[in-house]
Design a protein around this motif. Structure first.
Motif, PDB file in Angstrom:
ATOM      1  N   ILE A   2       0.835  -1.185   0.000  1.00  0.00           N
ATOM      2  CA  ILE A   2       0.000   0.000   0.000  1.00  0.00           C
ATOM      3  C   ILE A   2       0.881   1.250   0.000  1.00  0.00           C
ATOM      4  CG2 ILE A   2      -0.200   0.120   2.503  1.00  0.00           C
ATOM      5  CD1 ILE A   2      -3.119   0.985   2.114  1.00  0.00           C
ATOM      6  N   HIS A   3       0.380   2.292  -0.617  1.00  0.00           N
ATOM      7  CA  HIS A   3       1.058   3.586  -0.625  1.00  0.00           C
ATOM      8  C   HIS A   3       0.283   4.498   0.331  1.00  0.00           C
ATOM      9  CE1 HIS A   3       1.946   7.614  -2.529  1.00  0.00           C
ATOM     10  NE2 HIS A   3       3.127   7.169  -2.159  1.00  0.00           N
ATOM     11  N   PRO A   4       0.690   4.561   1.603  1.00  0.00           N
ATOM     12  CA  PRO A   4      -0.074   5.294   2.609  1.00  0.00           C
ATOM     13  C   PRO A   4      -0.316   6.767   2.285  1.00  0.00           C
ATOM     14  CG  PRO A   4       1.572   3.925   3.666  1.00  0.00           C
ATOM     15  CD  PRO A   4       1.853   3.894   2.201  1.00  0.00           C
ATOM     16  N   SER A   6      -1.048   8.195  -0.393  1.00  0.00           N
ATOM     17  CA  SER A   6      -2.175   8.422  -1.305  1.00  0.00           C
ATOM     18  C   SER A   6      -3.415   7.622  -0.923  1.00  0.00           C
ATOM     19  CB  SER A   6      -1.772   8.080  -2.741  1.00  0.00           C
ATOM     20  OG  SER A   6      -1.517   6.700  -2.863  1.00  0.00           O
ATOM     21  N   THR A   7      -3.348   6.897   0.192  1.00  0.00           N
ATOM     22  CA  THR A   7      -4.514   6.106   0.608  1.00  0.00           C
ATOM     23  C   THR A   7      -4.884   6.452   2.051  1.00  0.00           C
ATOM     24  OG1 THR A   7      -3.073   4.240   1.184  1.00  0.00           O
ATOM     25  CG2 THR A   7      -4.076   4.205  -1.002  1.00  0.00           C
ATOM     26  N   THR A   8      -4.308   5.763   3.002  1.00  0.00           N
ATOM     27  CA  THR A   8      -4.717   5.905   4.402  1.00  0.00           C
ATOM     28  C   THR A   8      -4.413   7.266   5.007  1.00  0.00           C
ATOM     29  OG1 THR A   8      -2.624   4.940   5.156  1.00  0.00           O
ATOM     30  CG2 THR A   8      -4.493   3.439   4.852  1.00  0.00           C
ATOM     31  N   HIS A   9      -3.445   7.991   4.456  1.00  0.00           N
ATOM     32  CA  HIS A   9      -3.053   9.294   5.000  1.00  0.00           C
ATOM     33  C   HIS A   9      -3.266  10.439   4.003  1.00  0.00           C
ATOM     34  CE1 HIS A   9      -1.098   6.462   7.700  1.00  0.00           C
ATOM     35  NE2 HIS A   9      -0.944   7.448   8.567  1.00  0.00           N
ATOM     36  N   GLN A  10      -4.084  10.204   2.987  1.00  0.00           N
ATOM     37  CA  GLN A  10      -4.256  11.196   1.931  1.00  0.00           C
ATOM     38  C   GLN A  10      -4.852  12.511   2.421  1.00  0.00           C
ATOM     39  OE1 GLN A  10      -6.881   9.809  -1.107  1.00  0.00           O
ATOM     40  NE2 GLN A  10      -8.516   9.298   0.298  1.00  0.00           N
ATOM     41  N   GLN A  11      -5.577  12.485   3.526  1.00  0.00           N
ATOM     42  CA  GLN A  11      -6.215  13.702   4.025  1.00  0.00           C
ATOM     43  C   GLN A  11      -5.229  14.643   4.719  1.00  0.00           C
ATOM     44  OE1 GLN A  11      -6.373  10.725   5.427  1.00  0.00           O
ATOM     45  NE2 GLN A  11      -6.214  10.952   7.633  1.00  0.00           N
ATOM     46  N   VAL A  22       5.205   9.316   7.548  1.00  0.00           N
ATOM     47  CA  VAL A  22       4.678   8.801   6.286  1.00  0.00           C
ATOM     48  C   VAL A  22       5.141   9.695   5.134  1.00  0.00           C
ATOM     49  CG1 VAL A  22       2.581   8.139   5.031  1.00  0.00           C
ATOM     50  CG2 VAL A  22       2.655   7.923   7.510  1.00  0.00           C
ATOM     51  N   PRO A  23       6.400   9.559   4.711  1.00  0.00           N
ATOM     52  CA  PRO A  23       6.867  10.350   3.574  1.00  0.00           C
ATOM     53  C   PRO A  23       6.188   9.872   2.284  1.00  0.00           C
ATOM     54  CG  PRO A  23       8.527   8.760   4.199  1.00  0.00           C
ATOM     55  CD  PRO A  23       7.442   8.671   5.234  1.00  0.00           C
ATOM     56  N   ASN A  24       6.197  10.709   1.273  1.00  0.00           N
ATOM     57  CA  ASN A  24       5.525  10.372   0.016  1.00  0.00           C
ATOM     58  C   ASN A  24       6.123   9.170  -0.708  1.00  0.00           C
ATOM     59  OD1 ASN A  24       3.422  12.256   0.054  1.00  0.00           O
ATOM     60  ND2 ASN A  24       4.775  13.873  -0.656  1.00  0.00           N
ATOM     61  N   ASP A  25       7.365   8.812  -0.391  1.00  0.00           N
ATOM     62  CA  ASP A  25       7.977   7.661  -1.073  1.00  0.00           C
ATOM     63  C   ASP A  25       7.879   6.362  -0.270  1.00  0.00           C
ATOM     64  OD1 ASP A  25       9.787   8.321   0.911  1.00  0.00           O
ATOM     65  OD2 ASP A  25      11.535   8.333  -0.385  1.00  0.00           O
ATOM     66  N   LEU A  26       7.076   6.352   0.784  1.00  0.00           N
ATOM     67  CA  LEU A  26       6.919   5.148   1.615  1.00  0.00           C
ATOM     68  C   LEU A  26       5.960   4.160   0.969  1.00  0.00           C
ATOM     69  CD1 LEU A  26       7.391   3.762   4.462  1.00  0.00           C
ATOM     70  CD2 LEU A  26       5.207   4.803   5.092  1.00  0.00           C
ATOM     71  N   ILE A  27       6.364   2.909   0.934  1.00  0.00           N
ATOM     72  CA  ILE A  27       5.497   1.805   0.527  1.00  0.00           C
ATOM     73  C   ILE A  27       5.439   0.847   1.706  1.00  0.00           C
ATOM     74  CG2 ILE A  27       5.177  -0.147  -1.048  1.00  0.00           C
ATOM     75  CD1 ILE A  27       4.892   2.528  -2.441  1.00  0.00           C
TER      76      ILE A  27
END
Length: 50
Positions: A2-4, A6-11, A22-27
């Motif tokens: 999962i790419h947090p 853009s999903t779980t932390h997108q807000q 949760v940096p943008n390059d974290l998978i």
């Protein structure tokens, strides 16, 4: 997988994501209790496919 960012932390804003670890390059990879060799083979196969 999962790419947090853009999903779980997108807000969250980018600064809030960084503060939350949760940096943008974290998978995030969630695995079960399979044998480590099986997990590594599955991961290798997935990365090879992309």
């Amino acid at each position: 997988m999962i790419h947090p960012a853009s999903t779980t932390h997108q807000q969250l804003t980018d600064d809030e994501k960084i503060a939350a670890g949760v940096p943008n390059d974290l998978i995030r990879v969630s695995v079960g209790i399979e044998d480590i060799d099986d997990l590594l083979a599955d991961l290798d196969q997935a990365l090879t496919a992309i």
